[in-house]
Design an enzyme around this catalytic site. Structure first.
Site, mmCIF file in Angstrom:
data_model
loop_
_atom_site.group_PDB
_atom_site.id
_atom_site.type_symbol
_atom_site.label_atom_id
_atom_site.label_comp_id
_atom_site.label_asym_id
_atom_site.label_seq_id
_atom_site.Cartn_x
_atom_site.Cartn_y
_atom_site.Cartn_z
ATOM 1 N N LEU A 1 0.836 -1.197 0.000
ATOM 2 C CA LEU A 1 0.000 0.000 0.000
ATOM 3 C C LEU A 1 0.878 1.257 0.000
ATOM 4 O O LEU A 1 2.089 1.179 0.221
ATOM 5 C CB LEU A 1 -0.926 -0.028 1.221
ATOM 6 C CG LEU A 1 -1.956 -1.172 1.203
ATOM 7 C CD1 LEU A 1 -2.636 -1.316 2.552
ATOM 8 C CD2 LEU A 1 -2.991 -0.949 0.103
ATOM 9 N N LYS B 1 14.714 0.924 3.617
ATOM 10 C CA LYS B 1 14.102 1.315 2.346
ATOM 11 C C LYS B 1 14.105 2.830 2.193
ATOM 12 O O LYS B 1 14.454 3.378 1.132
ATOM 13 C CB LYS B 1 12.677 0.779 2.263
ATOM 14 C CG LYS B 1 11.875 1.264 1.044
ATOM 15 C CD LYS B 1 12.505 0.819 -0.256
ATOM 16 C CE LYS B 1 11.786 1.433 -1.479
ATOM 17 N NZ LYS B 1 10.421 0.938 -1.642
#
Length: 301
Positions: free
Chosen positions: A72, A179
């Protein structure tokens, strides 16, 4: 020949540019899937195109899932799906949430605490490689979580990414931190690459020649290659939205703040991408960000 049926039932939440091919690869590998997308038409279209897939009309559809993958836009969307809409409360004790979105690690830790009373475990496993590697199942994956939980996630992770590109980053939340830090390096590189090209063009250098030289020299990077293929051509089609990269830069800034780190380059990168977001909008391709910083066109008409 069809893929052998797997013993694990997987729920997949988020059938966007990345999620659709990832879910398709899991289906091809023989997993029974339960799918959810905020656009009901999307989840029904996926189910219609893939036998044995159940579109989730309610959270209770996920009661059979052993592992739920979320792909998402951000941690708030994950929170809404798991606790707002109610997937987390519908899961049986012992189920595993494999959170593969690019989320703020602090959101991930809060969500894990909120799911703990229901017996749901969490692993964060954001990815790198974009749509092309999502399609081929060759994503790089940064995995954070308790070792037993990470081990349980392997049947899914090994379908979605290459084993050699799976990295154990540490405890829960470490994957999401990594990330964001990886993406802020790319975002900062985009800033300085664009600056160099604009300066050079104003000096009288040809941007195409500049990119060719950079790509044959010490300034070469993934970003400089993107400038060659997407910016100078005017294509602006990396498939990664500006809003998502700006969000990752902001997450990296929050990690820097949480660790008390003096990071002036990161802070300026955050400022530049926030400006691009406000001027171009979240749906613009990330490679177009330079258009918000100067009026100088870099592509050839």
């Amino acid at each position: 020949m069809s893929a052998p049926k797997q013993q694990i039932t997987v729920g997949f939440v988020g059938l966007g540019n990345m999620g659709w091919p990832m879910a398709r690869n899991l289906h091809a590998a023989g997993f029974d899937l339960i799918v959810r997308d905020i656009a009901a038409a999307t989840q029904h279209r996926f189910a219609a195109e893939h036998p044995r897939v159940t579109p989730a009309s309610s959270p209770s559809a996920f009661a059979a899932a052993d592992i739920v993958v979320t792909m998402l836009p951000n941690g708030a969307s994950v929170q809404d799906a798991m606790l707002g809409w109610g997937i987390g409360t519908a899961l049986r004790a012992g189920a595993l949430l494999l959170e593969m979105s690019s989320s703020d690690p602090s959101d991930t830790l809060r969500l894990a605490a909120d799911l703990e009373p229901f017996g749901v475990r969490v692993v964060d496993a954001p990815v790198s490689g974009g749509v092309p590697r999502a399609v081929t199942g060759e994503l790089a994956i940064m995995v954070g979580g308790a070792p037993p939980d990470v081990a349980r996630a392997q049947p899914v992770l090994l379908v979605l990414g290459e084993p050699a590109r799976q990295f154990r980053t540490g405890g829960l939340g470490s994957g999401h931190a990594m990330k964001a830090l990886n993406n802020v390096v790319a975002a900062a590189t985009s800033c300085v690459t664009a600056e160099a090209l604009v300066i050079g063009q104003r000096f009288g250098l040809d941007p195409k020649t500049m990119v060719d030289i950079i790509n044959a020299s010490t300034g070469r990077s993934f970003v400089s290659e993107v400038f060659g293929s997407e910016v100078l051509t005017g294509r602006y089609g990396t498939g990664f939205r500006l809003g998502l990269l700006a969000k990752d830069v902001r997450i990296a800034a929050s990690v820097a703040a949480a660790t008390g780190t003096d990071a002036p380059v990161l802070a300026l990168t955050d400022e530049r991408w926030a400006k691009a977001l406000s001027r171009l909008g979240a749906e613009a391709d990330q490679s177009a960000a330079h258009q918000a910083w100067w009026d100088d066109p870099l592509h050839r008409l």
